[in-house]
Design a protein around this motif. Structure first.
Motif, PDB file in Angstrom:
ATOM      1  N   ALA A   1       6.374   6.794  -4.752  1.00 33.75           N
ATOM      2  CA  ALA A   1       6.546   5.385  -5.119  1.00 33.75           C
ATOM      3  C   ALA A   1       7.766   5.235  -6.029  1.00 33.75           C
ATOM      4  O   ALA A   1       8.568   4.297  -5.872  1.00 33.75           O
ATOM      5  CB  ALA A   1       5.284   4.858  -5.806  1.00 33.75           C
ATOM      6  N   ALA A   2       7.919   6.163  -6.979  1.00 35.60           N
ATOM      7  CA  ALA A   2       9.093   6.118  -7.873  1.00 35.60           C
ATOM      8  C   ALA A   2      10.368   6.318  -7.052  1.00 35.60           C
ATOM      9  O   ALA A   2      11.375   5.631  -7.265  1.00 35.60           O
ATOM     10  CB  ALA A   2       8.971   7.189  -8.949  1.00 35.60           C
TER      11      ALA A   2
ATOM     12  N   ASN B   1       4.841  -3.598  -6.541  1.00 33.04           N
ATOM     13  CA  ASN B   1       3.730  -2.840  -7.134  1.00 33.04           C
ATOM     14  C   ASN B   1       3.130  -2.021  -5.999  1.00 33.04           C
ATOM     15  O   ASN B   1       2.530  -2.580  -5.073  1.00 33.04           O
ATOM     16  CB  ASN B   1       2.715  -3.838  -7.719  1.00 33.04           C
ATOM     17  CG  ASN B   1       1.449  -3.172  -8.227  1.00 33.04           C
ATOM     18  OD1 ASN B   1       1.300  -1.951  -8.143  1.00 33.04           O
ATOM     19  ND2 ASN B   1       0.536  -3.986  -8.744  1.00 33.04           N
ATOM     20  N   VAL B   2       3.342  -0.711  -6.047  1.00 35.60           N
ATOM     21  CA  VAL B   2       2.812   0.149  -4.972  1.00 35.60           C
ATOM     22  C   VAL B   2       1.396   0.576  -5.375  1.00 35.60           C
ATOM     23  O   VAL B   2       1.183   1.217  -6.407  1.00 35.60           O
ATOM     24  CB  VAL B   2       3.735   1.346  -4.699  1.00 35.60           C
ATOM     25  CG1 VAL B   2       3.105   2.270  -3.668  1.00 35.60           C
ATOM     26  CG2 VAL B   2       5.084   0.844  -4.185  1.00 35.60           C
ATOM     27  N   THR B   3       0.449   0.159  -4.548  1.00 37.26           N
ATOM     28  CA  THR B   3      -0.962   0.242  -4.909  1.00 37.26           C
ATOM     29  C   THR B   3      -1.699   1.301  -4.089  1.00 37.26           C
ATOM     30  O   THR B   3      -1.143   1.884  -3.167  1.00 37.26           O
ATOM     31  CB  THR B   3      -1.595  -1.164  -4.731  1.00 37.26           C
ATOM     32  OG1 THR B   3      -2.913  -1.142  -5.281  1.00 37.26           O
ATOM     33  CG2 THR B   3      -1.678  -1.589  -3.275  1.00 37.26           C
TER      34      THR B   3
ATOM     35  N   SER C   1       0.412   1.847  -9.011  1.00 35.07           N
ATOM     36  CA  SER C   1      -0.954   1.629  -9.510  1.00 35.07           C
ATOM     37  C   SER C   1      -1.898   2.761  -9.119  1.00 35.07           C
ATOM     38  O   SER C   1      -2.484   2.760  -8.027  1.00 35.07           O
ATOM     39  CB  SER C   1      -1.508   0.310  -8.947  1.00 35.07           C
ATOM     40  OG  SER C   1      -0.842  -0.792  -9.492  1.00 35.07           O
ATOM     41  N   PRO C   2      -2.101   3.747 -10.013  1.00 38.49           N
ATOM     42  CA  PRO C   2      -3.154   4.732  -9.783  1.00 38.49           C
ATOM     43  C   PRO C   2      -4.518   4.125 -10.124  1.00 38.49           C
ATOM     44  O   PRO C   2      -4.669   3.461 -11.149  1.00 38.49           O
ATOM     45  CB  PRO C   2      -2.817   5.875 -10.757  1.00 38.49           C
ATOM     46  CG  PRO C   2      -1.667   5.420 -11.584  1.00 38.49           C
ATOM     47  CD  PRO C   2      -1.323   4.021 -11.234  1.00 38.49           C
TER      48      PRO C   2
ATOM     49  N   PRO D   1       0.817  -1.207   0.000  1.00 31.45           N
ATOM     50  CA  PRO D   1       0.000   0.000   0.000  1.00 31.45           C
ATOM     51  C   PRO D   1       0.855   1.263   0.000  1.00 31.45           C
ATOM     52  O   PRO D   1       1.971   1.264   0.533  1.00 31.45           O
ATOM     53  CB  PRO D   1      -0.780  -0.116   1.322  1.00 31.45           C
ATOM     54  CG  PRO D   1       0.097  -0.925   2.206  1.00 31.45           C
ATOM     55  CD  PRO D   1       0.827  -1.884   1.306  1.00 31.45           C
ATOM     56  N   LEU D   2       0.297   2.333  -0.580  1.00 30.83           N
ATOM     57  CA  LEU D   2       1.040   3.599  -0.642  1.00 30.83           C
ATOM     58  C   LEU D   2       0.904   4.347   0.686  1.00 30.83           C
ATOM     59  O   LEU D   2       0.120   5.297   0.817  1.00 30.83           O
ATOM     60  CB  LEU D   2       0.566   4.450  -1.826  1.00 30.83           C
ATOM     61  CG  LEU D   2       1.684   5.318  -2.406  1.00 30.83           C
ATOM     62  CD1 LEU D   2       1.416   5.735  -3.827  1.00 30.83           C
ATOM     63  CD2 LEU D   2       2.075   6.464  -1.524  1.00 30.83           C
ATOM     64  N   THR D   3       1.650   3.828   1.676  1.00 35.39           N
ATOM     65  CA  THR D   3       1.712   4.427   3.013  1.00 35.39           C
ATOM     66  C   THR D   3       3.196   4.603   3.342  1.00 35.39           C
ATOM     67  O   THR D   3       4.052   4.020   2.645  1.00 35.39           O
ATOM     68  CB  THR D   3       1.095   3.470   4.057  1.00 35.39           C
ATOM     69  OG1 THR D   3       1.853   2.234   4.027  1.00 35.39           O
ATOM     70  CG2 THR D   3      -0.378   3.174   3.753  1.00 35.39           C
TER      71      THR D   3
END
Ligand code: E4P
Length: 218
Positions: free
Chosen positions: A118-119, A105-107, A127-128, A85-87
């Motif tokens: 994320a980059a 895969n950062v979701t 993943s947007p 997760p994007l945390t």
């Protein structure tokens, strides 16, 4: 643009894989829950069916827990990609996994600034979620375009994986704005392949062929 199937259902994966268009599979805890079976077994079977990247998501919310789950998931098969997760904890886990050579895969990305982080953490994919932004009257495809532009200008190697796509139109738009990958449910693959003029054209070709063969035999 790589095409991933967004499901944990093996029958759906086998069907779309038969078309020769599948570059991988993405799963998430909600999709896994629908299958009502052991998660590791599910991922093992999906990885055996598909040659490409298979995203398997952690459910721990702290970096150490995520890394423990990631090491179990990565041991299942060589094509497992760890979905995080994007945390802050997810980004920390992403950095460690990237440094160890594990694909990620950062979701749950909903903004350009999250994608930049994320980059920065070295994600393989970010993943947007276009559809979920559309659901709240935002423009999901505009976000994918913005992220793709930023990544191109900056030369980031993280790939934009357009997610939460709900229609064939979404897929065409994600491709047009430069997403390197897209994940879509099996229903959208089915909607993409069918066209009434293809069906009518094929029916006509076959009927004409029958008439032609019958005339030769007469
Ligand atoms: C992506 O990785 C997610 O699994 C998925 O695309 C979410 O789609 P949804 O918003 O339709 O649930």
């Amino acid at each position: 643009m790589k095409l991933f199937l967004d499901t944990a259902n093996l029958a759906e994966i086998t069907e779309i894989n038969r078309w020769g268009v599948l570059d991988g599979v993405t799963t998430n805890p909600s999709l896994a829950a629908k299958e009502k079976r052991d998660f590791a077994d599910m991922i093992r079977e999906i990885c055996a069916e598909v040659d490409g990247d298979v995203s398997a998501e952690v459910v721990a919310t702290d970096t150490d827990g995520m890394l423990r789950e990631a090491s179990e998931l990565a041991a299942i098969a060589d094509n497992v990609v760890i979905k995080l997760p994007l945390t802050p904890d997810g980004l920390g886990a992403c950095r460690k996994l990237t440094d160890e050579g594990v694909k990620t895969n950062v979701t749950l990305c909903f903004s350009a600034t999250q994608a930049i982080l994320a980059a920065g953490a070295g994600a393989t994919y970010v993943s947007p979620f276009a559809g979920r932004l559309d659901d709240i009257a935002n423009d999901g495809i505009a976000l994918i375009a913005e992220i793709a532009d930023i990544f191109r200008v900056q030369g980031y190697t993280t790939e934009v994986l357009a997610a939460s796509l709900r229609s064939p139109q979404h897929v065409a738009q994600a491709a047009a704005v430069g997403a390197q990958a897209a994940t879509l449910p099996s229903k959208v693959f089915e909607q993409m392949v069918h066209h009434p003029l293809t069906d009518a054209g094929l029916e006509r070709f076959l009927a004409d062929w029958e008439t032609y063969q019958a005339a030769l035999e007469a």
